[in-house]
Structure formats: structure tokens, C-alpha cells
Write an enzyme that holds these catalytic residues in place. Structure first.
Site, PDB file in Angstrom:
ATOM      1  N   GLU A 119       0.841  -1.189   0.000  1.00 25.13           N
ATOM      2  CA  GLU A 119       0.000   0.000   0.000  1.00 25.13           C
ATOM      3  C   GLU A 119       0.875   1.236   0.000  1.00 25.13           C
ATOM      4  O   GLU A 119       2.004   1.211   0.479  1.00 25.13           O
ATOM      5  CB  GLU A 119      -0.971   0.020   1.185  1.00 25.13           C
ATOM      6  CG  GLU A 119      -0.328   0.160   2.528  1.00 25.13           C
ATOM      7  CD  GLU A 119      -1.337   0.204   3.676  1.00 25.13           C
ATOM      8  OE1 GLU A 119      -2.517  -0.138   3.490  1.00 25.13           O
ATOM      9  OE2 GLU A 119      -0.920   0.591   4.780  1.00 25.13           O
TER      10      GLU A 119
ATOM     11  N   LYS B 105      -5.247  10.561   7.006  1.00 25.26           N
ATOM     12  CA  LYS B 105      -4.270   9.689   6.347  1.00 25.26           C
ATOM     13  C   LYS B 105      -5.030   8.758   5.411  1.00 25.26           C
ATOM     14  O   LYS B 105      -6.036   8.164   5.805  1.00 25.26           O
ATOM     15  CB  LYS B 105      -3.506   8.869   7.386  1.00 25.26           C
ATOM     16  CG  LYS B 105      -2.483   7.915   6.796  1.00 25.26           C
ATOM     17  CD  LYS B 105      -1.805   7.173   7.936  1.00 25.26           C
ATOM     18  CE  LYS B 105      -0.677   6.311   7.510  1.00 25.26           C
ATOM     19  NZ  LYS B 105      -0.071   5.657   8.694  1.00 25.26           N
TER      20      LYS B 105
END
Length: 155
Positions: A66, A78
Site C-alpha cells: 500500500e 491519512k
């Protein structure tokens, strides 16, 4: 059939938003997720800011990578997107996880998580694999950690 969507959840936390962000906004979050949810996390590139790429190995299943696509220290948001393996191997075009910390008082905040996804039409049956429960469990564990450590981040 709809091939895109989002699921979200939130919870109240009795610590300042800035204290929660010290975990959510950094790589320290991995100290809570490993070994309970992940076998390992390897930083492939970066230092925890935007552009960081991590390789996550779940307790069961295959590893995936990721990328931190947004680390907003001002708005306490985030976002990560899977860039290799995982849901992409199941026909998803996009699988994004967002954590947000929203100040509600001097010593309280709301932690919110959202999963956004887009899947190829021929793989639409795999939408049922989208599950927000692991993100909720992480939020609960972070809240418990912060509550038992007076809102202090991991050293």
C-alpha cells in the site's frame, strides 16, 4: 450492478485528536497492528509521509503493498491505497483506506475510518470481500492503548 462504493465507521475517543494522530499519522500504527492483525510490515520506500510504500503480510493470505497517498498533519487525515496484490488481484481498480481524527474537545476526538473501492464489473461479486471490521478493531485497539497510556504515543 454498482461497482464502486464506500463504507465507514467512527468512534469517540477520550484523548486529544493530536495524541491519536501521533499513532494514525505515523508508522507507529504498525506497532499496534503487528502481531495482532498482520504478520509483518516492511517499509519499502519512504519515512511514513506521503509516498511511503509498505508491504503488509496478513496473518493469513498473501502480502500486498500500500502507498500513503495522503498524510495531512493539519487536518489529521491519512489515506492509503493498495498498489500491488490484495484487492487488486481480486479485480479492484481502487481500494483506499482513510483514517481521520476530528477534534471534539480539548481531550476528546472522533476517529473515523472509511474504505472506498472501485471494482471491475466482471469482478463485482468480490465487493462482498470489502470488510470494515478490521479497521474498526484497529480503532478500538488504538483507543484502548491511548486510554491506558494517558494519551501518549508509542516510544
Amino acid at each position: 450492478m454498482k461497482t464502486f462504493g464506500a463504507v465507514s465507521a467512527e468512534m469517540n475517543v477520550d484523548v486529544p485528536a493530536s495524541s491519536a494522530w501521533e499513532l494514525y499519522g505515523t508508522l507507529d500504527l504498525t506497532k499496534i497492528t503487528v502481531p495482532k492483525y498482520l504478520a509483518s510490515v516492511e517499509v519499502v520506500q519512504g519515512d511514513g509521509g506521503e509516498g511511503t510504500i509498505t508491504k503488509l503480510t496478513p496473518l493469513t493470505g498473501s502480502a500486498y503493498c500500500e502507498k500513503f497517498t495522503k498524510v495531512d498533519n493539519e487536518n489529521l487525515v491519512k489515506e492509503t491505497e493498495i498498489v500491488e496484490g490484495g484487492f487488486l488481484d481480486l479485480g479492484f481498480n481502487l481500494y483506499r483506506v482513510r483514517f481521520e481524527n476530528v477534534k471534539t474537545g480539548e481531550n476528546s476526538c472522533i476517529t473515523r475510518t472509511t474504505i472506498e473501492y472501485d471494482v471491475k464489473e466482471e469482478s463485482a461479486a468480490n465487493i462482498s470481500d470489502v470488510n470494515i471490521v478490521p479497521s474498526i478493531n484497529i480503532m478500538k485497539d488504538v483507543a484502548a492503548y491511548l486510554a491506558t497510556n494517558d494519551g501518549k504515543s508509542i516510544d
